[in-house]
Design a protein around this motif. Structure first.
Motif, PDB file in Angstrom:
ATOM      1  N   ALA A 120      31.193  35.034 -27.144  1.00 13.75           N
ATOM      2  CA  ALA A 120      32.205  34.775 -26.118  1.00 13.75           C
ATOM      3  C   ALA A 120      31.618  34.226 -24.828  1.00 13.75           C
ATOM      4  O   ALA A 120      32.323  33.589 -24.050  1.00 13.75           O
ATOM      5  CB  ALA A 120      32.989  36.057 -25.821  1.00 13.75           C
ATOM      6  N   ASP A 121      30.338  34.430 -24.600  1.00 18.51           N
ATOM      7  CA  ASP A 121      29.726  34.005 -23.348  1.00 18.51           C
ATOM      8  C   ASP A 121      29.020  32.663 -23.509  1.00 18.51           C
ATOM      9  O   ASP A 121      28.200  32.497 -24.418  1.00 18.51           O
ATOM     10  CB  ASP A 121      28.723  35.071 -22.898  1.00 18.51           C
ATOM     11  N   PRO A 122      29.299  31.703 -22.616  1.00 13.12           N
ATOM     12  CA  PRO A 122      28.690  30.364 -22.748  1.00 13.12           C
ATOM     13  C   PRO A 122      27.160  30.373 -22.609  1.00 13.12           C
ATOM     14  O   PRO A 122      26.484  29.562 -23.244  1.00 13.12           O
ATOM     15  CB  PRO A 122      29.344  29.533 -21.644  1.00 13.12           C
ATOM     16  N   THR A 123      26.619  31.274 -21.806  1.00 16.16           N
ATOM     17  CA  THR A 123      25.160  31.346 -21.685  1.00 16.16           C
ATOM     18  C   THR A 123      24.547  31.760 -23.014  1.00 16.16           C
ATOM     19  O   THR A 123      23.549  31.186 -23.460  1.00 16.16           O
ATOM     20  CB  THR A 123      24.754  32.336 -20.571  1.00 16.16           C
ATOM     21  N   ARG A 124      25.141  32.746 -23.668  1.00 13.95           N
ATOM     22  CA  ARG A 124      24.613  33.190 -24.958  1.00 13.95           C
ATOM     23  C   ARG A 124      24.763  32.106 -26.023  1.00 13.95           C
ATOM     24  O   ARG A 124      23.868  31.919 -26.853  1.00 13.95           O
ATOM     25  CB  ARG A 124      25.282  34.496 -25.385  1.00 13.95           C
ATOM     26  N   ARG A 125      25.861  31.375 -25.983  1.00 19.20           N
ATOM     27  CA  ARG A 125      26.015  30.261 -26.949  1.00 19.20           C
ATOM     28  C   ARG A 125      24.948  29.199 -26.704  1.00 19.20           C
ATOM     29  O   ARG A 125      24.392  28.642 -27.647  1.00 19.20           O
ATOM     30  CB  ARG A 125      27.424  29.661 -26.859  1.00 19.20           C
ATOM     31  N   GLN A 126      24.616  28.941 -25.436  1.00 18.50           N
ATOM     32  CA  GLN A 126      23.578  27.958 -25.135  1.00 18.50           C
ATOM     33  C   GLN A 126      22.213  28.445 -25.594  1.00 18.50           C
ATOM     34  O   GLN A 126      21.404  27.672 -26.097  1.00 18.50           O
ATOM     35  CB  GLN A 126      23.550  27.623 -23.634  1.00 18.50           C
ATOM     36  N   ILE A 127      21.945  29.741 -25.436  1.00 19.87           N
ATOM     37  CA  ILE A 127      20.677  30.292 -25.925  1.00 19.87           C
ATOM     38  C   ILE A 127      20.564  30.081 -27.426  1.00 19.87           C
ATOM     39  O   ILE A 127      19.520  29.645 -27.927  1.00 19.87           O
ATOM     40  CB  ILE A 127      20.544  31.789 -25.561  1.00 19.87           C
ATOM     41  N   LEU A 128      21.642  30.355 -28.158  1.00 18.57           N
ATOM     42  CA  LEU A 128      21.619  30.143 -29.614  1.00 18.57           C
ATOM     43  C   LEU A 128      21.374  28.671 -29.941  1.00 18.57           C
ATOM     44  O   LEU A 128      20.593  28.353 -30.845  1.00 18.57           O
ATOM     45  CB  LEU A 128      22.931  30.619 -30.248  1.00 18.57           C
ATOM     46  N   THR A 129      22.006  27.786 -29.207  1.00 16.25           N
ATOM     47  CA  THR A 129      21.802  26.348 -29.410  1.00 16.25           C
ATOM     48  C   THR A 129      20.350  25.979 -29.145  1.00 16.25           C
ATOM     49  O   THR A 129      19.737  25.228 -29.905  1.00 16.25           O
ATOM     50  CB  THR A 129      22.737  25.531 -28.491  1.00 16.25           C
ATOM     51  N   ASP A 130      19.768  26.518 -28.085  1.00 19.87           N
ATOM     52  CA  ASP A 130      18.373  26.233 -27.746  1.00 19.87           C
ATOM     53  C   ASP A 130      17.417  26.735 -28.827  1.00 19.87           C
ATOM     54  O   ASP A 130      16.352  26.155 -29.038  1.00 19.87           O
ATOM     55  CB  ASP A 130      18.002  26.849 -26.400  1.00 19.87           C
ATOM     56  N   SER A 136      17.522  38.342 -19.861  1.00 20.48           N
ATOM     57  CA  SER A 136      17.075  39.446 -20.701  1.00 20.48           C
ATOM     58  C   SER A 136      18.262  40.245 -21.231  1.00 20.48           C
ATOM     59  O   SER A 136      18.283  40.642 -22.403  1.00 20.48           O
ATOM     60  CB  SER A 136      16.135  40.340 -19.897  1.00 20.48           C
ATOM     61  N   ARG A 137      19.252  40.472 -20.388  1.00 19.83           N
ATOM     62  CA  ARG A 137      20.458  41.185 -20.837  1.00 19.83           C
ATOM     63  C   ARG A 137      21.203  40.372 -21.889  1.00 19.83           C
ATOM     64  O   ARG A 137      21.667  40.914 -22.892  1.00 19.83           O
ATOM     65  CB  ARG A 137      21.370  41.509 -19.650  1.00 19.83           C
ATOM     66  N   HIS A 138      21.311  39.059 -21.682  1.00 19.76           N
ATOM     67  CA  HIS A 138      21.966  38.195 -22.678  1.00 19.76           C
ATOM     68  C   HIS A 138      21.208  38.249 -24.013  1.00 19.76           C
ATOM     69  O   HIS A 138      21.822  38.343 -25.078  1.00 19.76           O
ATOM     70  CB  HIS A 138      22.040  36.749 -22.182  1.00 19.76           C
ATOM     71  N   LEU A 139      19.897  38.199 -23.947  1.00 14.99           N
ATOM     72  CA  LEU A 139      19.091  38.283 -25.170  1.00 14.99           C
ATOM     73  C   LEU A 139      19.287  39.637 -25.859  1.00 14.99           C
ATOM     74  O   LEU A 139      19.334  39.710 -27.091  1.00 14.99           O
ATOM     75  CB  LEU A 139      17.616  38.040 -24.857  1.00 14.99           C
ATOM     76  N   GLY A 140      19.438  40.691 -25.068  1.00 10.91           N
ATOM     77  CA  GLY A 140      19.694  42.013 -25.628  1.00 10.91           C
ATOM     78  C   GLY A 140      21.022  42.071 -26.374  1.00 10.91           C
ATOM     79  O   GLY A 140      21.121  42.680 -27.446  1.00 10.91           O
ATOM     80  N   VAL A 141      22.040  41.430 -25.819  1.00  8.49           N
ATOM     81  CA  VAL A 141      23.345  41.375 -26.489  1.00  8.49           C
ATOM     82  C   VAL A 141      23.225  40.604 -27.794  1.00  8.49           C
ATOM     83  O   VAL A 141      23.736  41.027 -28.839  1.00  8.49           O
ATOM     84  CB  VAL A 141      24.420  40.741 -25.567  1.00  8.49           C
ATOM     85  N   LEU A 142      22.541  39.456 -27.750  1.00 11.31           N
ATOM     86  CA  LEU A 142      22.361  38.643 -28.964  1.00 11.31           C
ATOM     87  C   LEU A 142      21.566  39.402 -30.022  1.00 11.31           C
ATOM     88  O   LEU A 142      21.886  39.351 -31.210  1.00 11.31           O
ATOM     89  CB  LEU A 142      21.680  37.318 -28.615  1.00 11.31           C
ATOM     90  N   LYS A 143      20.543  40.109 -29.582  1.00 12.22           N
ATOM     91  CA  LYS A 143      19.743  40.896 -30.515  1.00 12.22           C
ATOM     92  C   LYS A 143      20.578  42.036 -31.099  1.00 12.22           C
ATOM     93  O   LYS A 143      20.538  42.304 -32.298  1.00 12.22           O
ATOM     94  CB  LYS A 143      18.497  41.439 -29.822  1.00 12.22           C
ATOM     95  N   GLY A 144      21.346  42.715 -30.251  1.00 10.84           N
ATOM     96  CA  GLY A 144      22.202  43.802 -30.707  1.00 10.84           C
ATOM     97  C   GLY A 144      23.238  43.350 -31.719  1.00 10.84           C
ATOM     98  O   GLY A 144      23.613  44.103 -32.622  1.00 10.84           O
TER      99      GLY A 144
END
Length: 126
Positions: A33-43, A66-74
């Motif tokens: 749902a978060d655009p930053t996390r979607r961009q991290i996945l794209t990267d 780091s928090r965004h990465l934690g959500v993606l990892k979780g």
């Protein structure tokens, strides 16, 4: 006694989804749902990146990344491994594909069939 059919928890013509899959997939969609996390996945689609490399691509703080990465990892969308003092992140493609694919096949199964047919037709010799 008749079963109540307006229950919003019911999906797929009255069948409930598997609780474990549903809960896990909810985490995937919250992460997406978060655009930053979607961009991290794209990267990460081209391979693993160090946390610092990921942070430098954004104008937000390293702790926020780091928090965004934690959500993606979780959510199971990224994996991490240590290399000395660096933490390297990589995309867990299977998790993303399975979660989104399961959702799409439940919501619009006819589109899945159409896409498969189109892919087959594109690959067919003329």
């Amino acid at each position: 006694m008749s079963e109540h059919t307006d229950d919003p928890e019911r999906h797929d013509h009255g069948r409930r989804p598997e609780p474990e899959a549903d809960a896990g997939e909810a985490g995937v969609f919250r992460a997406l749902a978060d655009p930053t996390r979607r961009q991290i996945l794209t990267d990460l689609r081209d391979g693993e990146l160090a946390a610092g490399e990921i942070a430098r691509r954004f104008s937000i703080s390293a702790p926020s990344i780091s928090r965004h990465l934690g959500v993606l990892k979780g959510a199971g969308l990224v994996a991490e491994r240590r290399d000395g003092n660096r933490i390297l992140y990589s995309l867990v493609e299977d998790r993303l594909a399975t979660s989104v694919g399961r959702f799409l096949s439940a919501v619009c199964p006819e589109q899945i069939v159409l896409r498969r047919t189109a892919w087959r037709d594109k690959g067919a010799p003329s």
